[in-house]
Design a protein around this motif. Structure first.
Motif, mmCIF file in Angstrom:
data_model
loop_
_atom_site.group_PDB
_atom_site.id
_atom_site.type_symbol
_atom_site.label_atom_id
_atom_site.label_comp_id
_atom_site.label_asym_id
_atom_site.label_seq_id
_atom_site.Cartn_x
_atom_site.Cartn_y
_atom_site.Cartn_z
ATOM 1 N N TYR A 36 0.838 -1.208 0.000
ATOM 2 C CA TYR A 36 0.000 0.000 0.000
ATOM 3 C C TYR A 36 0.870 1.253 0.000
ATOM 4 N N THR A 37 0.481 2.202 -0.844
ATOM 5 C CA THR A 37 1.308 3.375 -1.115
ATOM 6 C C THR A 37 0.469 4.638 -1.008
ATOM 7 N N LEU A 38 1.018 5.669 -0.399
ATOM 8 C CA LEU A 38 0.371 6.974 -0.371
ATOM 9 C C LEU A 38 1.028 7.865 -1.414
ATOM 10 N N ARG A 39 0.278 8.241 -2.410
ATOM 11 C CA ARG A 39 0.776 9.177 -3.431
ATOM 12 C C ARG A 39 0.382 10.584 -3.008
ATOM 13 N N GLN A 40 1.307 11.523 -3.068
ATOM 14 C CA GLN A 40 1.033 12.899 -2.673
ATOM 15 C C GLN A 40 1.280 13.828 -3.850
ATOM 16 N N VAL A 41 0.370 14.767 -4.047
ATOM 17 C CA VAL A 41 0.461 15.664 -5.193
ATOM 18 C C VAL A 41 -0.149 17.006 -4.828
ATOM 19 N N GLU A 42 0.389 18.052 -5.400
ATOM 20 C CA GLU A 42 -0.128 19.405 -5.209
ATOM 21 C C GLU A 42 -0.888 19.830 -6.463
ATOM 22 N N VAL A 43 -2.071 20.421 -6.267
ATOM 23 C CA VAL A 43 -2.923 20.799 -7.396
ATOM 24 C C VAL A 43 -3.225 22.290 -7.312
ATOM 25 N N PRO A 44 -2.712 23.096 -8.243
ATOM 26 C CA PRO A 44 -2.943 24.546 -8.199
ATOM 27 C C PRO A 44 -4.301 24.920 -8.801
ATOM 28 N N VAL A 45 -5.353 24.735 -8.028
ATOM 29 C CA VAL A 45 -6.705 24.863 -8.569
ATOM 30 C C VAL A 45 -7.594 25.799 -7.764
ATOM 31 N N LEU A 46 -7.163 26.238 -6.590
ATOM 32 C CA LEU A 46 -8.007 27.086 -5.754
ATOM 33 C C LEU A 46 -7.974 28.541 -6.222
ATOM 34 N N PRO A 47 -8.998 29.307 -5.857
ATOM 35 C CA PRO A 47 -8.999 30.730 -6.189
ATOM 36 C C PRO A 47 -7.859 31.465 -5.501
ATOM 37 N N ARG A 311 -1.427 -7.837 -8.590
ATOM 38 C CA ARG A 311 -1.017 -6.559 -9.182
ATOM 39 C C ARG A 311 0.440 -6.690 -9.609
ATOM 40 N N PHE A 312 0.779 -5.957 -10.659
ATOM 41 C CA PHE A 312 2.176 -5.962 -11.083
ATOM 42 C C PHE A 312 2.532 -4.596 -11.643
ATOM 43 N N ALA A 313 3.634 -4.021 -11.131
ATOM 44 C CA ALA A 313 4.105 -2.691 -11.529
ATOM 45 C C ALA A 313 3.008 -1.644 -11.370
ATOM 46 N N CYS A 314 2.133 -1.870 -10.382
ATOM 47 C CA CYS A 314 1.020 -0.947 -10.142
ATOM 48 C C CYS A 314 0.528 -1.144 -8.708
ATOM 49 N N PRO A 315 1.294 -0.677 -7.714
ATOM 50 C CA PRO A 315 0.924 -0.930 -6.321
ATOM 51 C C PRO A 315 -0.384 -0.258 -5.937
ATOM 52 N N PRO A 316 -1.099 -0.817 -4.973
ATOM 53 C CA PRO A 316 -2.331 -0.182 -4.490
ATOM 54 C C PRO A 316 -2.022 1.156 -3.840
ATOM 55 N N GLU A 317 -2.954 2.107 -3.978
ATOM 56 C CA GLU A 317 -2.643 3.450 -3.510
ATOM 57 C C GLU A 317 -3.867 4.191 -3.000
ATOM 58 N N ALA A 318 -3.597 5.142 -2.127
ATOM 59 C CA ALA A 318 -4.490 6.252 -1.829
ATOM 60 C C ALA A 318 -3.733 7.517 -2.208
ATOM 61 N N THR A 319 -4.449 8.628 -2.365
ATOM 62 C CA THR A 319 -3.800 9.866 -2.790
ATOM 63 C C THR A 319 -4.135 10.994 -1.833
ATOM 64 N N LEU A 320 -3.125 11.725 -1.408
ATOM 65 C CA LEU A 320 -3.328 12.950 -0.647
ATOM 66 C C LEU A 320 -3.032 14.117 -1.580
ATOM 67 N N LEU A 321 -4.098 14.829 -1.948
ATOM 68 C CA LEU A 321 -3.959 15.983 -2.832
ATOM 69 C C LEU A 321 -4.026 17.256 -1.988
ATOM 70 N N THR A 322 -3.027 18.097 -2.126
ATOM 71 C CA THR A 322 -3.062 19.405 -1.480
ATOM 72 C C THR A 322 -3.487 20.425 -2.522
ATOM 73 N N LEU A 323 -4.700 20.932 -2.354
ATOM 74 C CA LEU A 323 -5.209 21.947 -3.276
ATOM 75 C C LEU A 323 -4.689 23.296 -2.831
#
Length: 330
Positions: A36-47, A311-323
Protein backbone atom coordinates in the motif's frame (compact mmCIF):
# COMPACT_ATOMS: atom_id res chain seq x y z
CA UNK A 1 28.69 -45.07 -18.02
CA UNK A 2 25.84 -42.80 -19.14
CA UNK A 3 26.49 -39.20 -20.00
CA UNK A 4 23.97 -36.33 -19.48
CA UNK A 5 23.25 -34.42 -22.64
CA UNK A 6 23.30 -30.65 -22.29
CA UNK A 7 19.95 -28.98 -22.75
CA UNK A 8 19.33 -27.10 -25.94
CA UNK A 9 19.38 -23.27 -25.96
CA UNK A 10 15.62 -23.29 -26.56
CA UNK A 11 15.06 -25.43 -23.47
CA UNK A 12 17.23 -23.16 -21.35
CA UNK A 13 15.34 -20.10 -22.58
CA UNK A 14 11.99 -21.74 -21.87
CA UNK A 15 13.13 -22.64 -18.36
CA UNK A 16 14.32 -19.10 -17.71
CA UNK A 17 11.05 -17.63 -18.96
CA UNK A 18 9.09 -20.02 -16.80
CA UNK A 19 11.12 -19.13 -13.73
CA UNK A 20 10.73 -15.40 -14.41
CA UNK A 21 6.99 -15.83 -14.87
CA UNK A 22 6.67 -17.75 -11.62
CA UNK A 23 8.67 -15.10 -9.76
CA UNK A 24 6.54 -12.29 -11.27
CA UNK A 25 3.34 -14.09 -10.30
CA UNK A 26 4.57 -14.65 -6.75
CA UNK A 27 5.55 -10.99 -6.46
CA UNK A 28 2.21 -9.75 -7.81
CA UNK A 29 0.07 -12.11 -5.76
CA UNK A 30 1.98 -12.18 -2.47
CA UNK A 31 3.81 -8.84 -2.26
CA UNK A 32 2.72 -6.06 -4.57
CA UNK A 33 -1.03 -6.24 -4.00
CA UNK A 34 -0.31 -5.54 -0.31
CA UNK A 35 2.33 -2.85 -0.94
CA UNK A 36 0.00 0.00 0.00
CA UNK A 37 1.31 3.37 -1.11
CA UNK A 38 0.37 6.97 -0.37
CA UNK A 39 0.78 9.18 -3.43
CA UNK A 40 1.03 12.90 -2.67
CA UNK A 41 0.46 15.66 -5.19
CA UNK A 42 -0.13 19.40 -5.21
CA UNK A 43 -2.92 20.80 -7.40
CA UNK A 44 -2.94 24.55 -8.20
CA UNK A 45 -6.70 24.86 -8.57
CA UNK A 46 -8.01 27.09 -5.75
CA UNK A 47 -9.00 30.73 -6.19
CA UNK A 48 -6.44 33.43 -5.47
CA UNK A 49 -5.68 33.82 -1.79
CA UNK A 50 -7.50 30.66 -0.71
CA UNK A 51 -6.10 28.53 2.10
CA UNK A 52 -4.78 25.08 1.09
CA UNK A 53 -7.15 22.11 1.36
CA UNK A 54 -5.86 18.58 1.96
CA UNK A 55 -8.01 15.98 0.19
CA UNK A 56 -7.64 12.26 0.80
CA UNK A 57 -8.82 10.31 -2.26
CA UNK A 58 -9.60 6.64 -1.65
CA UNK A 59 -11.06 4.19 -4.13
CA UNK A 60 -11.60 0.55 -5.04
CA UNK A 61 -11.01 -1.08 -1.67
CA UNK A 62 -12.90 -4.22 -2.82
CA UNK A 63 -13.02 -5.03 0.85
CA UNK A 64 -13.39 -8.49 2.33
CA UNK A 65 -13.75 -8.91 6.10
CA UNK A 66 -10.48 -10.81 6.55
CA UNK A 67 -8.27 -8.15 4.90
CA UNK A 68 -7.01 -6.72 8.20
CA UNK A 69 -3.74 -5.33 6.80
CA UNK A 70 -5.63 -3.16 4.32
CA UNK A 71 -8.15 -2.09 6.95
CA UNK A 72 -5.40 -1.05 9.35
CA UNK A 73 -3.44 0.80 6.67
CA UNK A 74 -6.47 2.82 5.58
CA UNK A 75 -7.48 3.56 9.16
CA UNK A 76 -4.00 4.91 9.88
CA UNK A 77 -4.43 7.53 7.15
CA UNK A 78 -6.64 9.46 9.56
CA UNK A 79 -3.39 10.63 11.19
CA UNK A 80 -2.82 12.76 8.06
CA UNK A 81 -5.72 14.95 9.28
CA UNK A 82 -7.21 15.58 5.83
CA UNK A 83 -9.73 18.37 5.43
CA UNK A 84 -11.91 16.31 3.08
CA UNK A 85 -12.37 12.68 2.02
CA UNK A 86 -13.35 11.76 -1.55
CA UNK A 87 -14.36 8.12 -2.00
CA UNK A 88 -14.87 7.04 -5.62
CA UNK A 89 -16.52 3.68 -5.00
CA UNK A 90 -16.06 -0.08 -5.23
CA UNK A 91 -15.69 -0.24 -1.46
CA UNK A 92 -17.32 -3.66 -1.19
CA UNK A 93 -15.71 -6.86 -2.42
CA UNK A 94 -17.61 -9.49 -0.48
CA UNK A 95 -21.10 -9.92 0.94
CA UNK A 96 -19.62 -9.17 4.40
CA UNK A 97 -17.36 -6.42 3.06
CA UNK A 98 -19.01 -3.72 5.16
CA UNK A 99 -17.41 -5.25 8.26
CA UNK A 100 -13.98 -4.43 6.84
CA UNK A 101 -15.09 -1.05 5.49
CA UNK A 102 -16.14 -0.07 9.00
CA UNK A 103 -12.78 -1.03 10.44
CA UNK A 104 -11.06 1.00 7.73
CA UNK A 105 -13.20 4.15 7.93
CA UNK A 106 -14.42 4.48 11.52
CA UNK A 107 -11.38 6.65 12.27
CA UNK A 108 -12.61 9.23 9.72
CA UNK A 109 -15.91 9.99 11.46
CA UNK A 110 -16.38 13.75 11.66
CA UNK A 111 -14.13 14.56 8.70
CA UNK A 112 -16.20 15.96 5.79
CA UNK A 113 -16.50 13.53 2.90
CA UNK A 114 -18.28 12.78 -0.36
CA UNK A 115 -18.75 9.47 -2.15
CA UNK A 116 -20.20 7.72 -5.19
CA UNK A 117 -20.90 4.04 -5.76
CA UNK A 118 -19.11 1.68 -8.11
CA UNK A 119 -20.41 -1.50 -9.70
CA UNK A 120 -18.88 -3.68 -6.98
CA UNK A 121 -20.86 -1.80 -4.36
CA UNK A 122 -23.93 -3.37 -5.98
CA UNK A 123 -22.75 -6.78 -7.15
CA UNK A 124 -20.32 -9.31 -5.69
CA UNK A 125 -17.28 -10.59 -7.61
CA UNK A 126 -17.39 -13.57 -9.96
CA UNK A 127 -14.58 -15.47 -11.64
CA UNK A 128 -13.83 -14.01 -15.08
CA UNK A 129 -11.38 -14.70 -17.87
CA UNK A 130 -8.71 -11.99 -17.37
CA UNK A 131 -7.94 -11.93 -21.09
CA UNK A 132 -11.48 -10.68 -21.67
CA UNK A 133 -10.40 -7.21 -20.58
CA UNK A 134 -8.38 -6.93 -23.79
CA UNK A 135 -11.67 -7.08 -25.72
CA UNK A 136 -13.15 -4.07 -23.95
CA UNK A 137 -14.73 -3.06 -20.62
CA UNK A 138 -16.03 -5.92 -18.48
CA UNK A 139 -19.73 -6.77 -18.58
CA UNK A 140 -22.31 -7.70 -15.98
CA UNK A 141 -22.48 -11.38 -15.09
CA UNK A 142 -25.69 -13.23 -14.36
CA UNK A 143 -24.04 -15.07 -11.44
CA UNK A 144 -23.11 -11.88 -9.58
CA UNK A 145 -24.72 -11.69 -6.14
CA UNK A 146 -26.52 -8.50 -5.09
CA UNK A 147 -24.76 -6.80 -2.17
CA UNK A 148 -26.24 -4.70 0.64
CA UNK A 149 -25.57 -1.32 -0.92
CA UNK A 150 -28.16 0.38 1.26
CA UNK A 151 -26.36 -0.61 4.47
CA UNK A 152 -23.06 0.78 3.14
CA UNK A 153 -24.64 4.07 2.05
CA UNK A 154 -26.39 4.37 5.42
CA UNK A 155 -23.04 3.88 7.18
CA UNK A 156 -21.36 6.57 5.08
CA UNK A 157 -24.18 9.08 5.51
CA UNK A 158 -25.40 8.47 9.04
CA UNK A 159 -22.25 7.40 10.88
CA UNK A 160 -19.48 9.16 8.97
CA UNK A 161 -21.50 12.18 7.83
CA UNK A 162 -20.39 11.87 4.20
CA UNK A 163 -22.47 13.18 1.28
CA UNK A 164 -23.88 10.84 -1.37
CA UNK A 165 -23.19 12.29 -4.85
CA UNK A 166 -24.80 9.51 -6.91
CA UNK A 167 -26.54 11.58 -9.62
CA UNK A 168 -26.68 14.49 -7.18
CA UNK A 169 -25.09 17.83 -6.33
CA UNK A 170 -24.14 19.32 -2.98
CA UNK A 171 -21.84 21.92 -1.44
CA UNK A 172 -19.78 22.45 1.70
CA UNK A 173 -17.32 25.07 2.93
CA UNK A 174 -13.77 23.89 3.72
CA UNK A 175 -11.04 26.24 4.97
CA UNK A 176 -12.97 29.25 3.69
CA UNK A 177 -13.55 27.92 0.16
CA UNK A 178 -17.02 27.00 -1.06
CA UNK A 179 -16.78 23.54 -2.66
CA UNK A 180 -19.52 22.73 -5.16
CA UNK A 181 -19.80 19.03 -5.92
CA UNK A 182 -21.72 17.03 -8.46
CA UNK A 183 -21.41 13.35 -9.21
CA UNK A 184 -22.92 10.36 -10.94
CA UNK A 185 -23.78 6.81 -10.01
CA UNK A 186 -21.63 4.08 -11.58
CA UNK A 187 -21.12 4.71 -15.32
CA UNK A 188 -19.65 1.23 -15.83
CA UNK A 189 -23.10 -0.26 -15.26
CA UNK A 190 -24.87 2.61 -17.01
CA UNK A 191 -26.30 3.97 -13.75
CA UNK A 192 -25.08 7.51 -14.46
CA UNK A 193 -27.72 10.14 -15.22
CA UNK A 194 -25.82 12.94 -16.88
CA UNK A 195 -29.13 14.51 -17.83
CA UNK A 196 -29.78 15.28 -14.15
CA UNK A 197 -26.58 17.21 -13.48
CA UNK A 198 -27.77 20.64 -14.62
CA UNK A 199 -30.95 20.49 -12.56
CA UNK A 200 -29.05 19.18 -9.52
CA UNK A 201 -26.51 22.01 -9.73
CA UNK A 202 -29.23 24.65 -10.17
CA UNK A 203 -31.19 23.29 -7.23
CA UNK A 204 -28.14 23.33 -4.99
CA UNK A 205 -27.19 26.89 -5.97
CA UNK A 206 -30.73 28.14 -5.39
CA UNK A 207 -30.60 26.65 -1.91
CA UNK A 208 -27.24 28.32 -1.17
CA UNK A 209 -26.63 31.27 -3.53
CA UNK A 210 -23.73 32.94 -1.72
CA UNK A 211 -21.14 31.05 -3.73
CA UNK A 212 -21.95 33.52 -6.50
CA UNK A 213 -22.22 37.28 -6.35
CA UNK A 214 -25.43 38.36 -4.60
CA UNK A 215 -26.95 41.74 -3.65
CA UNK A 216 -28.39 43.34 -0.53
CA UNK A 217 -31.63 45.35 -0.54
CA UNK A 218 -29.66 48.58 -0.98
CA UNK A 219 -28.02 47.18 -4.13
CA UNK A 220 -24.65 46.81 -2.43
CA UNK A 221 -22.84 43.72 -3.72
CA UNK A 222 -21.86 40.98 -1.31
CA UNK A 223 -18.40 39.59 -1.99
CA UNK A 224 -18.81 35.97 -3.11
CA UNK A 225 -16.96 33.20 -1.33
CA UNK A 226 -14.04 31.59 -3.16
CA UNK A 227 -15.58 28.65 -5.02
CA UNK A 228 -14.23 25.43 -6.53
CA UNK A 229 -16.37 23.08 -8.61
CA UNK A 230 -15.61 19.35 -8.31
CA UNK A 231 -16.95 16.38 -10.26
CA UNK A 232 -16.92 12.87 -8.78
CA UNK A 233 -17.40 9.57 -10.61
CA UNK A 234 -16.40 5.96 -10.14
CA UNK A 235 -15.52 5.06 -13.73
CA UNK A 236 -13.82 7.73 -15.87
CA UNK A 237 -15.65 7.20 -19.13
CA UNK A 238 -15.14 9.95 -21.70
CA UNK A 239 -18.83 10.83 -21.84
CA UNK A 240 -18.81 11.51 -18.10
CA UNK A 241 -15.57 13.51 -18.06
CA UNK A 242 -16.70 15.60 -21.02
CA UNK A 243 -20.04 16.32 -19.37
CA UNK A 244 -18.33 17.26 -16.12
CA UNK A 245 -16.08 19.73 -17.92
CA UNK A 246 -19.09 21.18 -19.76
CA UNK A 247 -20.77 21.72 -16.40
CA UNK A 248 -17.82 23.68 -15.06
CA UNK A 249 -15.83 21.12 -13.13
CA UNK A 250 -12.34 22.39 -12.34
CA UNK A 251 -11.25 19.19 -10.60
CA UNK A 252 -12.50 15.63 -11.22
CA UNK A 253 -12.01 12.52 -9.11
CA UNK A 254 -12.35 8.95 -10.43
CA UNK A 255 -11.27 5.38 -9.73
CA UNK A 256 -12.28 2.04 -11.28
CA UNK A 257 -9.25 1.43 -13.49
CA UNK A 258 -6.96 -0.03 -10.79
CA UNK A 259 -4.27 1.83 -12.75
CA UNK A 260 -4.39 -1.07 -15.19
CA UNK A 261 -3.68 -3.49 -12.29
CA UNK A 262 -1.10 -5.31 -14.42
CA UNK A 263 1.41 -2.96 -16.04
CA UNK A 264 4.58 -3.35 -18.04
CA UNK A 265 7.53 -1.30 -16.75
CA UNK A 266 8.36 1.40 -19.27
CA UNK A 267 5.05 0.90 -21.10
CA UNK A 268 2.36 1.20 -18.48
CA UNK A 269 -1.16 -0.19 -18.31
CA UNK A 270 -2.28 -2.84 -20.75
CA UNK A 271 -6.00 -2.21 -20.20
CA UNK A 272 -8.19 0.46 -18.59
CA UNK A 273 -11.60 -1.31 -18.30
CA UNK A 274 -13.23 1.80 -19.78
CA UNK A 275 -12.55 4.17 -22.67
CA UNK A 276 -10.15 6.58 -20.95
CA UNK A 277 -6.79 6.90 -22.74
CA UNK A 278 -4.21 4.46 -21.41
CA UNK A 279 -1.87 7.35 -20.56
CA UNK A 280 -4.42 8.74 -18.09
CA UNK A 281 -5.30 5.47 -16.40
CA UNK A 282 -3.92 6.68 -13.05
CA UNK A 283 -2.52 9.78 -11.41
CA UNK A 284 -3.07 13.48 -11.94
CA UNK A 285 -3.51 14.79 -15.47
CA UNK A 286 -5.48 17.38 -17.42
CA UNK A 287 -8.74 16.53 -19.15
CA UNK A 288 -9.48 18.75 -22.15
CA UNK A 289 -12.86 19.06 -23.80
CA UNK A 290 -13.80 21.82 -26.18
CA UNK A 291 -12.35 25.05 -24.85
CA UNK A 292 -12.34 23.89 -21.23
CA UNK A 293 -9.89 21.95 -19.07
CA UNK A 294 -10.08 20.31 -15.65
CA UNK A 295 -7.59 18.55 -13.42
CA UNK A 296 -8.32 14.83 -13.33
CA UNK A 297 -7.13 12.51 -10.56
CA UNK A 298 -7.66 8.81 -11.27
CA UNK A 299 -6.82 6.56 -8.34
CA UNK A 300 -5.17 3.22 -8.96
CA UNK A 301 -7.19 2.00 -5.99
CA UNK A 302 -6.40 0.00 -2.90
CA UNK A 303 -7.68 -3.45 -3.76
CA UNK A 304 -8.41 -6.09 -6.32
CA UNK A 305 -11.29 -8.47 -6.81
CA UNK A 306 -10.92 -11.45 -4.49
CA UNK A 307 -11.14 -13.59 -7.64
CA UNK A 308 -8.07 -11.87 -9.18
CA UNK A 309 -5.74 -10.99 -6.26
CA UNK A 310 -2.79 -9.82 -8.33
CA UNK A 311 -1.02 -6.56 -9.18
CA UNK A 312 2.18 -5.96 -11.08
CA UNK A 313 4.10 -2.69 -11.53
CA UNK A 314 1.02 -0.95 -10.14
CA UNK A 315 0.92 -0.93 -6.32
CA UNK A 316 -2.33 -0.18 -4.49
CA UNK A 317 -2.64 3.45 -3.51
CA UNK A 318 -4.49 6.25 -1.83
CA UNK A 319 -3.80 9.87 -2.79
CA UNK A 320 -3.33 12.95 -0.65
CA UNK A 321 -3.96 15.98 -2.83
CA UNK A 322 -3.06 19.41 -1.48
CA UNK A 323 -5.21 21.95 -3.28
CA UNK A 324 -3.48 25.30 -3.44
CA UNK A 325 -4.09 28.72 -4.96
CA UNK A 326 -3.53 28.76 -8.71
CA UNK A 327 -1.97 32.24 -8.62
CA UNK A 328 0.90 31.35 -6.30
CA UNK A 329 1.14 27.53 -6.44
CA UNK A 330 1.22 27.74 -2.66
Amino acid sequence: MSREHPRSPAARIATAIGAAGAAAFAWGALVERRRYTLRQVEVPVLPAGAKPIRVLHVSDLHMAPWQRDKQQWVSALAALEPDLIVDTGDNLGHERGLEGVRRAFDAFAGIPGVFVNGSNDYFGPVVKNPFGYFLGPSRAHSRAKRLDTEAMVDYFEQELGWIDLDNRASAIDVNGTHLEFFGVDDPHKGFDRLDLITAAIDEEREADPLGEESWLDDDEPVTPRPTLTIGVTHAPYRRVLNSFVNHGAQLIFAGHTHGGQVCVPGFGALVTNCDIPRTQVKGLSLWHHGLHTAFLNVSAGLGTSITAPFRFACPPEATLLTLVSADTGR
